[in-house]
Design an enzyme around this catalytic site. Structure first.
Site, PDB file in Angstrom:
ATOM      1  N   HIS A 161       0.895  -1.128  -0.227  1.00  0.00           N
ATOM      2  CA  HIS A 161       0.054   0.071   0.042  1.00  0.00           C
ATOM      3  C   HIS A 161       0.947   1.192   0.131  1.00  0.00           C
ATOM      4  CE1 HIS A 161       0.856  -0.833   4.318  1.00  0.00           C
ATOM      5  NE2 HIS A 161       0.583   0.269   4.715  1.00  0.00           N
ATOM      6  N   HIS A 163       0.734   5.513   0.924  1.00  0.00           N
ATOM      7  CA  HIS A 163       0.127   6.558   1.627  1.00  0.00           C
ATOM      8  C   HIS A 163       0.113   8.008   0.843  1.00  0.00           C
ATOM      9  CE1 HIS A 163       0.657   4.265   6.001  1.00  0.00           C
ATOM     10  NE2 HIS A 163       1.540   3.657   4.950  1.00  0.00           N
TER      11      HIS A 163
END
Length: 215
Positions: A161, A163
């Site tokens: 992932h 940010h």
């Protein structure tokens, strides 16, 4: 601004033609409409062979317990702001700043280096679109794009992932921004450069060999 309110404002920028999710509810309380924002990933259903190559990299137990996989399967709550066939964007449940969001691939890969380039490209291609909406919603004009890949780098959830963290001047979010940085020493880095280039050459040869074998 509460998470539901931020979600409503984000939706107004991401989907101006559609209704925004209601604001004013508790942080962990999602409405039926919010849960329906993201459909189940075709590659994330437990026991489904359509998980393909991604599932082959991890055990079924990891797919079952991974919090991001559970969010993708609608088995865990999240404040979801965007989805497409490849990735999902949610608000971070422990944000460093209002609007702190995560872009997550729908297939499970434990780290950035384990993620196929096509998936990384799909995630990155959404950064301008998503960051623009997030900055407008949070009245910011800057953001950090961060990937923590590996435990030593601060990765906590081992499902790739990135940010998006909105920034304002003087927010003092990163203490390291005030650190004085030393200039690079050319003589000390020559060996490092050679080593990096050797690794790149080796990786390119491996990719070419695999391509020939698959053709």
């Amino acid at each position: 601004m509460s998470p539901p309110r931020r979600l409503a404002v984000l939706h107004s920028h991401l989907r101006p033609e559609g209704p925004a999710p209601p604001a004013g509810r508790g942080e962990n309380e999602l409405t039926e409409g919010q849960e329906a924002v993201v459909s189940t990933s075709p590659c994330a259903a437990a026991g489904d062979d359509s998980r393909g190559a991604a599932a082959g990299r991890v055990g079924d137990g990891e797919l079952e317990t991974c919090v991001f996989c559970r969010i993708i399967r609608d088995e865990a709550p999240a404040f979801k702001v965007y989805e497409d066939d490849v990735c999902l964007c949610i608000l971070d449940s422990h944000p460093l700043a209002p609007g702190h969001s995560l872009i997550i691939p729908k297939c499970h890969f434990s780290s950035l280096e384990a993620t196929p380039p096509t998936v990384v490209a799909a995630m990155c291609s959404k950064v301008p679109f998503l960051s623009n909406a997030i900055m407008k919603a949070t009245q910011c004009d800057s953001f950090n794009l961060v990937v923590n890949s590996g435990a030593a780098a601060g990765q906590v959830i081992f499902h790739t992932h990135c940010h998006i963290i909105p920034r304002k001047s003087g927010d003092k979010l990163w203490p390291t921004e005030s650190f004085r940085r030393s200039s690079i020493e050319p003589n000390e880095t020559s060996n490092l450069i050679s080593c990096i280039k050797e690794q790149l050459d080796s990786s390119l040869k491996t990719v070419k060999t695999e391509a020939v074998m698959q053709s």
